[in-house]
Design a protein around this motif. Structure first.
Motif, PDB file in Angstrom:
ATOM      1  N   UNK B  23       0.850  -1.192   0.000  1.00  0.00           N
ATOM      2  CA  UNK B  23       0.000   0.000   0.000  1.00  0.00           C
ATOM      3  C   UNK B  23       0.881   1.236   0.000  1.00  0.00           C
ATOM      4  N   UNK B  24       0.669   2.086  -0.983  1.00  0.00           N
ATOM      5  CA  UNK B  24       1.484   3.285  -1.138  1.00  0.00           C
ATOM      6  C   UNK B  24       0.698   4.523  -0.732  1.00  0.00           C
ATOM      7  N   UNK B  25       1.391   5.469  -0.127  1.00  0.00           N
ATOM      8  CA  UNK B  25       0.768   6.735   0.242  1.00  0.00           C
ATOM      9  C   UNK B  25       1.804   7.839   0.274  1.00  0.00           C
ATOM     10  N   UNK B  26       1.331   9.088   0.202  1.00  0.00           N
ATOM     11  CA  UNK B  26       2.222  10.226   0.306  1.00  0.00           C
ATOM     12  C   UNK B  26       2.812  10.692  -1.014  1.00  0.00           C
ATOM     13  N   UNK B  27       2.389  10.067  -2.107  1.00  0.00           N
ATOM     14  CA  UNK B  27       2.854  10.485  -3.432  1.00  0.00           C
ATOM     15  C   UNK B  27       1.853  10.026  -4.480  1.00  0.00           C
ATOM     16  N   UNK B  28       2.014  10.523  -5.694  1.00  0.00           N
ATOM     17  CA  UNK B  28       1.133  10.155  -6.786  1.00  0.00           C
ATOM     18  C   UNK B  28       1.577   8.813  -7.358  1.00  0.00           C
ATOM     19  N   UNK B  29       0.974   7.740  -6.850  1.00  0.00           N
ATOM     20  CA  UNK B  29       1.417   6.377  -7.150  1.00  0.00           C
ATOM     21  C   UNK B  29       1.495   6.119  -8.653  1.00  0.00           C
ATOM     22  N   UNK B  30       0.535   6.617  -9.401  1.00  0.00           N
ATOM     23  CA  UNK B  30       0.469   6.310 -10.829  1.00  0.00           C
ATOM     24  C   UNK B  30       1.595   6.950 -11.636  1.00  0.00           C
ATOM     25  N   UNK B  31       2.396   7.809 -11.020  1.00  0.00           N
ATOM     26  CA  UNK B  31       3.501   8.468 -11.723  1.00  0.00           C
ATOM     27  C   UNK B  31       4.812   7.699 -11.632  1.00  0.00           C
ATOM     28  N   UNK B  32       4.857   6.632 -10.843  1.00  0.00           N
ATOM     29  CA  UNK B  32       6.137   6.002 -10.528  1.00  0.00           C
ATOM     30  C   UNK B  32       6.174   4.516 -10.872  1.00  0.00           C
ATOM     31  N   UNK B  33       7.367   4.077 -11.355  1.00  0.00           N
ATOM     32  CA  UNK B  33       7.565   2.645 -11.522  1.00  0.00           C
ATOM     33  C   UNK B  33       7.855   2.046 -10.156  1.00  0.00           C
ATOM     34  N   UNK B  34       7.619   0.761 -10.044  1.00  0.00           N
ATOM     35  CA  UNK B  34       7.774   0.061  -8.773  1.00  0.00           C
ATOM     36  C   UNK B  34       8.520  -1.253  -8.975  1.00  0.00           C
ATOM     37  N   UNK B  35       9.121  -1.724  -7.913  1.00  0.00           N
ATOM     38  CA  UNK B  35       9.878  -2.971  -7.937  1.00  0.00           C
ATOM     39  C   UNK B  35       9.591  -3.801  -6.688  1.00  0.00           C
ATOM     40  N   UNK B  36       9.830  -5.094  -6.824  1.00  0.00           N
ATOM     41  CA  UNK B  36       9.942  -5.982  -5.677  1.00  0.00           C
ATOM     42  C   UNK B  36      11.392  -6.458  -5.606  1.00  0.00           C
ATOM     43  N   UNK B  37      11.961  -6.379  -4.425  1.00  0.00           N
ATOM     44  CA  UNK B  37      13.302  -6.846  -4.110  1.00  0.00           C
ATOM     45  C   UNK B  37      13.160  -7.823  -2.959  1.00  0.00           C
ATOM     46  N   UNK B  38      13.954  -8.875  -2.947  1.00  0.00           N
ATOM     47  CA  UNK B  38      13.887  -9.816  -1.824  1.00  0.00           C
ATOM     48  C   UNK B  38      15.269 -10.087  -1.254  1.00  0.00           C
ATOM     49  N   UNK B  39      15.263 -10.597  -0.029  1.00  0.00           N
ATOM     50  CA  UNK B  39      16.496 -10.934   0.668  1.00  0.00           C
ATOM     51  C   UNK B  39      16.257 -12.180   1.511  1.00  0.00           C
ATOM     52  N   UNK B  40      16.893 -13.268   1.131  1.00  0.00           N
ATOM     53  CA  UNK B  40      16.808 -14.502   1.913  1.00  0.00           C
ATOM     54  C   UNK B  40      17.535 -14.304   3.241  1.00  0.00           C
ATOM     55  N   UNK B  41      17.145 -15.037   4.271  1.00  0.00           N
ATOM     56  CA  UNK B  41      17.766 -14.862   5.594  1.00  0.00           C
ATOM     57  C   UNK B  41      19.285 -14.999   5.538  1.00  0.00           C
ATOM     58  N   UNK B  42      19.989 -13.976   5.988  1.00  0.00           N
ATOM     59  CA  UNK B  42      21.440 -14.007   6.029  1.00  0.00           C
ATOM     60  C   UNK B  42      22.122 -13.904   4.670  1.00  0.00           C
ATOM     61  N   UNK B  43      21.346 -13.611   3.633  1.00  0.00           N
ATOM     62  CA  UNK B  43      21.897 -13.557   2.279  1.00  0.00           C
ATOM     63  C   UNK B  43      21.817 -12.152   1.697  1.00  0.00           C
TER      64      UNK B  43
END
Lengths: 107, 117
Positions: B23-43
């Protein structure tokens, strides 16, 4: 896919030391490289983008250089708050890729 | 101020599915590209997926292509990641990120996904 190789993987240094971390790309990425700092339990923080542009609010002791396949992150005088893990990220082509990280520890 | 709040993480069995939201707030969401980044435990960090501001341009890491689907609803200021055929190696904290790598970026607090029997 573009591979990023960071060296060293671990670095032991003292407060006040000059520290250099290298990131080598498997093929040319122009200047599409960013550097991040991550502390335990926290989200990463952007330090440098476009290979050498200091992100607003980041201390000037951090600097980045390089283009093509060879890049460096330099901390001119290591401070206690700089002990963390550092990652490079290439944004030249998809899939974007991170280096494996360099952990900077206290000597 | 910009806020990104991930939800939907949890424990799932190998082969199962899970959907993450941001959930995004505080900016115009439709103006920005978005990403998912992940981090495995300890990696280290792993870029997972990108979606352009309109949702028409999408990219995936090889490790999740064909199993994960990124989407967004600009009317709801929300980003999604549908994860199918989950494997143990998908266990990680998943971060929602705005504007990755090209200047000031914003990260959520992350949500933990654990794939285990």
């Amino acid at each position: 896919d573009i591979q990023l190789t960071q060296s060293p993987a671990f670095l032991s240094a003292s407060v006040g030391d000059r520290v250099t971390i290298t990131c080598r790309a498997s093929q040319g990425i122009s200047s599409y490289l960013a550097w991040y700092q991550q502390k335990p339990g926290k989200a990463p923080k952007l330090l440098i983008y476009a290979a050498s542009t200091l992100q607003s609010g980041v201390p000037s002791r951090f600097s980045g250089s390089g283009s093509g396949t060879q890049f460096t992150l330099t901390i001119s005088s290591l401070q206690p708050e700089d002990f963390a893990t550092y990652y490079c990220l290439q944004l030249n082509s998809y899939p974007w890729t991170f280096g494996q990280g360099t952990k900077v520890e206290i000597k | 101020q910009v806020q990104l709040v991930e939800s939907g993480g949890g424990l799932v069995k190998p082969g199962g599915s899970l959907g993450l939201s941001c959930a995004a707030s505080g900016f115009s969401f439709s103006d920005y590209y978005m990403n998912w980044i992940r981090q495995a435990p300890g990696k280290g960090l792993e870029w997972v997926s990108y979606i352009g501001n309109s949702g028409r341009t999408i990219h995936y890491a090889d490790s999740v292509k064909g199993r994960f689907t990124i989407s967004r609803d600009n009317a709801k200021n929300s980003l999604y990641l549908q994860m199918n055929s989950l494997r143990a190696e998908d266990t990680a904290v998943y971060y929602c990120v705005r504007d990755l790598g090209f200047g000031e970026d914003y990260w959520g607090q992350g949500t933990l996904v654990t794939v285990s029997s």
